[in-house]
Design an enzyme around this catalytic site. Structure first.
Site, PDB file in Angstrom:
ATOM      1  CB  SER A 157      -0.846  -0.016   1.275  1.00  0.00           C
ATOM      2  OG  SER A 157      -1.530   1.193   1.453  1.00  0.00           O
ATOM      3  CE1 TYR A 170      -4.686  -2.232   5.130  1.00  0.00           C
ATOM      4  CE2 TYR A 170      -3.356  -0.293   4.660  1.00  0.00           C
ATOM      5  CZ  TYR A 170      -4.173  -1.324   4.224  1.00  0.00           C
ATOM      6  OH  TYR A 170      -4.472  -1.441   2.885  1.00  0.00           O
TER       7      TYR A 170
HETATM    8  N1  LIG Z   1      -8.886  -0.328  -1.122  1.00  0.00           N
HETATM    9  C1  LIG Z   1      -7.813   0.413  -0.897  1.00  0.00           C
HETATM   10  O1  LIG Z   1      -7.882   1.653  -0.855  1.00  0.00           O
HETATM   11  C2  LIG Z   1      -6.459  -0.227  -0.758  1.00  0.00           C
HETATM   12  C3  LIG Z   1      -5.318   0.557  -0.942  1.00  0.00           C
HETATM   13  C4  LIG Z   1      -4.062  -0.042  -0.840  1.00  0.00           C
HETATM   14  C5  LIG Z   1      -3.954  -1.397  -0.567  1.00  0.00           C
HETATM   15  N2  LIG Z   1      -5.099  -2.140  -0.379  1.00  0.00           N
HETATM   16  C6  LIG Z   1      -4.939  -3.568  -0.122  1.00  0.00           C
HETATM   17  O2  LIG Z   1      -5.465  -4.257  -1.248  1.00  0.00           O
HETATM   18  C7  LIG Z   1      -5.825  -5.597  -0.869  1.00  0.00           C
HETATM   19  C8  LIG Z   1      -7.195  -5.931  -1.404  1.00  0.00           C
HETATM   20  O3  LIG Z   1      -8.161  -5.138  -0.736  1.00  0.00           O
HETATM   21  P1  LIG Z   1      -9.487  -4.580  -1.432  1.00  0.00           P
HETATM   22  O4  LIG Z   1      -9.318  -3.122  -1.539  1.00  0.00           O
HETATM   23  O5  LIG Z   1      -9.797  -5.362  -2.642  1.00  0.00           O
HETATM   24  O6  LIG Z   1     -10.538  -4.860  -0.238  1.00  0.00           O
HETATM   25  P2  LIG Z   1     -11.764  -5.871  -0.124  1.00  0.00           P
HETATM   26  O7  LIG Z   1     -12.165  -5.814   1.302  1.00  0.00           O
HETATM   27  O8  LIG Z   1     -12.776  -5.551  -1.166  1.00  0.00           O
HETATM   28  O9  LIG Z   1     -11.159  -7.305  -0.496  1.00  0.00           O
HETATM   29  C9  LIG Z   1     -10.345  -8.037   0.371  1.00  0.00           C
HETATM   30  C10 LIG Z   1     -10.740  -9.514   0.265  1.00  0.00           C
HETATM   31  O10 LIG Z   1      -9.842 -10.271   1.094  1.00  0.00           O
HETATM   32  C11 LIG Z   1     -10.587 -11.246   1.793  1.00  0.00           C
HETATM   33  N3  LIG Z   1      -9.880 -11.639   3.004  1.00  0.00           N
HETATM   34  C12 LIG Z   1      -9.691 -10.894   4.114  1.00  0.00           C
HETATM   35  N4  LIG Z   1      -9.083 -11.609   5.070  1.00  0.00           N
HETATM   36  C13 LIG Z   1      -8.850 -12.841   4.556  1.00  0.00           C
HETATM   37  C14 LIG Z   1      -8.241 -14.023   5.069  1.00  0.00           C
HETATM   38  N5  LIG Z   1      -7.808 -14.081   6.340  1.00  0.00           N
HETATM   39  N6  LIG Z   1      -8.134 -15.089   4.259  1.00  0.00           N
HETATM   40  C15 LIG Z   1      -8.616 -15.054   2.982  1.00  0.00           C
HETATM   41  N7  LIG Z   1      -9.233 -13.969   2.460  1.00  0.00           N
HETATM   42  C16 LIG Z   1      -9.346 -12.867   3.236  1.00  0.00           C
HETATM   43  C17 LIG Z   1     -11.928 -10.554   2.077  1.00  0.00           C
HETATM   44  O11 LIG Z   1     -12.972 -11.486   2.391  1.00  0.00           O
HETATM   45  C18 LIG Z   1     -12.170  -9.792   0.785  1.00  0.00           C
HETATM   46  O12 LIG Z   1     -12.912 -10.529  -0.144  1.00  0.00           O
HETATM   47  C19 LIG Z   1      -5.699  -5.636   0.653  1.00  0.00           C
HETATM   48  O13 LIG Z   1      -4.472  -6.247   0.996  1.00  0.00           O
HETATM   49  C20 LIG Z   1      -5.685  -4.164   1.031  1.00  0.00           C
HETATM   50  O14 LIG Z   1      -5.042  -3.943   2.256  1.00  0.00           O
HETATM   51  C21 LIG Z   1      -6.336  -1.589  -0.467  1.00  0.00           C
END
Ligand SMILES: NC(=O)c1ccc[n+]([C@@H]2O[C@H](COP(=O)([O-])OP(=O)(O)OC[C@H]3O[C@@H](n4cnc5c(N)ncnc54)[C@H](O)[C@@H]3O)[C@@H](O)[C@H]2O)c1
Length: 278
Positions: A157, A170
């Site tokens: 991130s 985080y």
């Molecule tokens: N959305 C943002 O602004 C953003 C920015 C930078 C990084 N990220 C990172 O991107 C990645 C994806 O997030 P997203 O934005 O798609 O969010 P999201 O919540 O839509 O998707 C995350 C998915 O991971 C699954 N998950 C969570 N814990 C889990 C576990 N223990 N085992 C298996 N699956 C699990 C959830 O059920 C969900 O479907 C994450 O690592 C997040 O930290 C997100």
């Protein structure tokens, strides 16, 4: 035209929705078969938004199959090494190989660093940092044994390279996985297995589109709207957009997974509209 990852098999964690689903679809469009993993249930300490569901994972399966690619989907928790190892094994047995690992599953919570409960801190580190290690531990022996090299990409991130208040666990986990990436990159280079991270700014997914997130981004307004939060998010970036679309991150992942990036390893790649340098 052959796809950029044609004939490869890609493992994606957190595949039910958001970025994970988008990664599955872009990799499938470029010719890969998919092993899709998601926990499909709520973790108690994730209180401000709903996590992925079985119905959402099934929708990922339907969309990948519509593209004419094969997909093996499993409910598994990246915190649990046995569960993830079993799921990866099943997928490889069915699809015949493994080439690409996208360790994307993650959660978020909010609070002052010293005020988190032990459970909040531990759950987040277990998913966002230990979960990455578990995923690599399940996958690396398979990649090494096959002897064809490979590409692993972890989703870090903007918070993996900068400190942000209210998300101390985080930020810590997202920094930590960059260390893990660098070490694995050094250790796995001789096997032609590359290891990189992507570092997105805000992305339009359910993880950030909820009231608690808006409250954090706009602390001086009561019940700020999505538009007000979007303006605050845009202010972080050089290119003044509020958030990326998931596909913007997926496109970087396709590049890192493909042979176009065959000598790129050890990199934390910003996909951040210039936020890191602003
Ligand atoms: N959305 C943002 O602004 C953003 C920015 C930078 C990084 N990220 C990172 O991107 C990645 C994806 O997030 P997203 O934005 O798609 O969010 P999201 O919540 O839509 O998707 C995350 C998915 O991971 C699954 N998950 C969570 N814990 C889990 C576990 N223990 N085992 C298996 N699956 C699990 C959830 O059920 C969900 O479907 C994450 O690592 C997040 O930290 C997100």
């Amino acid at each position: 035209m052959a796809g950029r990852v044609a004939g490869k098999v890609a493992l994606v964690t957190g595949a039910a929705r958001g970025q994970g689903r988008s990664h599955c679809l872009r990799l499938a469009e470029e010719g890969a078969d998919i092993i899709a993993i998601d926990i499909c249930k709520q973790i108690d300490t994730v209180t401000s938004y709903e996590m992925g569901t079985r119905a959402e994972l099934d929708e990922t399966v339907a969309q990948v199959e519509k593209l004419g690619r094969r997909i093996v989907a499993r409910e598994a928790d990246v915190r649990d090494l046995d569960s993830i190892t079993e799921a990866v094994k099943d997928g490889v047995e069915e699809l015949g190989r493994l080439d690409v690992v996208v360790a994307n599953a993650g959660i978020v919570g909010y609070g002052k660093t010293w005020e988190f409960t032990v459970e909040e801190w531990r759950d987040l580190m277990d998913v966002n940092l230990n979960g990455i290690w578990n995923t690599t531990k399940a996958a690396i022996p398979i990649l090494i044994e096959a002897g064809r090299g490979g590409s692993m990409v972890f989703t870090s991130s903007l918070a993996g390279t900068k400190g942000f208040a209210n998300v101390g666990h985080y930020v810590t986990a997202k920094h930590g996985m960059i260390g893990l990436m660098r070490v694995l990159s050094a250790e796995l280079g001789p096997h032609f297995i590359r290891v990189n991270t992507v570092n997105p700014t805000c992305v339009d997914t359910p993880m950030i589109q909820h009231q608690t997130s808006y409250d954090i981004f706009v602390p001086n307004v009561e019940n700020p709207t999505m538009e007000q939060a979007g303006a605050a998010m845009a202010a972080m970036n050089s290119i003044p957009i509020p958030w990326l679309e998931p596909v913007d991150v997926s496109n970087a992942i396709v590049f890192l997974a493909s042979d176009d990036a065959r000598y790129i390893t050890g990199v934390d790649l910003p996909v951040d509209a210039g936020a890191r340098v602003k």
